[in-house]
Design a protein around this motif. Structure first.
Motif, PDB file in Angstrom:
ATOM      1  N   GLU A 129       1.512  -6.979   5.133  1.00 28.16           N
ATOM      2  CA  GLU A 129       0.403  -7.565   5.894  1.00 28.16           C
ATOM      3  C   GLU A 129      -0.497  -8.423   5.022  1.00 28.16           C
ATOM      4  N   GLU A 130      -0.695  -8.031   3.767  1.00 27.30           N
ATOM      5  CA  GLU A 130      -1.590  -8.785   2.890  1.00 27.30           C
ATOM      6  C   GLU A 130      -1.052 -10.184   2.611  1.00 27.30           C
ATOM      7  N   ARG A 133      -1.829 -12.371   5.564  1.00 27.06           N
ATOM      8  CA  ARG A 133      -3.228 -12.787   5.590  1.00 27.06           C
ATOM      9  C   ARG A 133      -3.514 -13.862   4.546  1.00 27.06           C
ATOM     10  N   ASP A 134      -2.859 -13.772   3.395  1.00 28.50           N
ATOM     11  CA  ASP A 134      -3.028 -14.808   2.368  1.00 28.50           C
ATOM     12  C   ASP A 134      -2.531 -16.160   2.867  1.00 28.50           C
ATOM     13  N   SER A 242     -10.175 -11.768   8.773  1.00 33.80           N
ATOM     14  CA  SER A 242     -10.177 -12.003   7.334  1.00 33.80           C
ATOM     15  C   SER A 242     -11.152 -13.132   7.028  1.00 33.80           C
TER      16      SER A 242
END
Length: 275
Positions: A129-130, A133-134, A242
């Motif tokens: 998931e990270e 988001r990046d 985010s």
């Protein structure tokens, strides 16, 4: 004279793309030309009708019948009929080409949308998931030079904020419609809450444009046909939030809040495939 390489393919692409506009312009000009030619042909036609009537009715120029009038003057209107018929053909042709282009664009949009959803799913599966988001932060940064959508007020007089609350307007990026807008954090959270409230109370279906109505921004094309439906495991519309620093082109880097949905809105046909 040698034709430059690539000129013919470019001309073909231009004509293919602009053909509906060209046919529409020709049709408009044809309407005017048909009217002018009909007006010019009428005096000649009347002269022929009266002349033939004198011959057929002992010198009386007005004793002709409708059938005799048509037989006397039809040749005068042949060019007018040809131009009028061509005009009608251009109008129908432009409409057909325009529909074909719209169908092609809709098909291409569907393929791109499906590919984008597949991409997001694979990124989550393979990199977590990270990483997703990046990537969303990078996309927002790359597109920050475009015009932002300003929506300081909510539509239809519906207020999602407490009266008297003086909150700061912030820049948001909606990953689902790929556009910017301005709102307060409270407005966004209240919009998400009310969307889920209607989702639970409204029969288990909510559209994407319903979300944008609560945000106070314009809906998107097709946003009334896609949304979230109650299914096994989906009884609440989740949103990912985010934050990123983006260049607005005026004041340098500004804070931008990114909104995305882990479960993107789908059409009824796509929903049926998931079942």
């Amino acid at each position: 004279m040698k034709i430059p390489t690539g000129l013919v393919p470019k001309a073909e692409r231009f004509l293919k793309k602009a053909s509906p506009t060209i046919l529409t312009c020709i049709g408009a000009a044809g309407v005017v030309a048909t009217a002018i030619m009909a007006a010019k042909a009428t005096p000649k036609a009347l002269k022929l009708i009266h002349s033939d009537s004198r011959i057929n009715h002992d010198g009386d120029p007005n004793a002709y019948t409708k059938k005799e009038a048509v037989a006397s003057c039809w040749r005068c209107y042949v060019p007018t009929v040809i131009v009028g018929g061509s005009t009608i053909a251009c109008i129908f042709g432009a409409n057909a080409l325009n529909k074909r282009q719209q169908a092609a664009l809709a098909s291409a949009y569907g393929l791109v949308s499906q590919a984008y959803n597949d991409y997001k799913r694979k990124v989550r599966e393979n990199f977590g998931e990270e990483a997703h988001r990046d990537i969303m932060r990078q996309i927002a940064a790359e597109r920050s030079s475009g015009a932002t959508i300003i929506s300081p007020n909510l539509i239809n007089g519906s207020c999602l904020e407490f009266e008297g609350a003086n909150e700061e307007q912030r820049l948001f990026y909606d990953a689902m419609s790929e556009r910017y807008f301005q709102a307060t954090i409270s407005q966004v959270l209240q919009a998400e809450y009310h969307l889920n409230r209607n989702f639970a109370l409204g029969g288990g279906f909510i559209t994407l444009n319903n979300f944008y109505e609560f945000l106070g921004i314009e809906g998107v094309q097709g946003g009334d046909d896609i949304g979230w439906m109650v299914s096994d495991g989906l009884y609440w519309v989740d949103f990912d939030h985010s934050r990123a620093m983006v260049d607005d082109g005026l004041n340098g880097e500004v804070e931008c809040f990114i909104i995305d949905a882990p479960f993107p809105p789908v059409s009824e046909a796509e929903y049926d495939e998931y079942l």
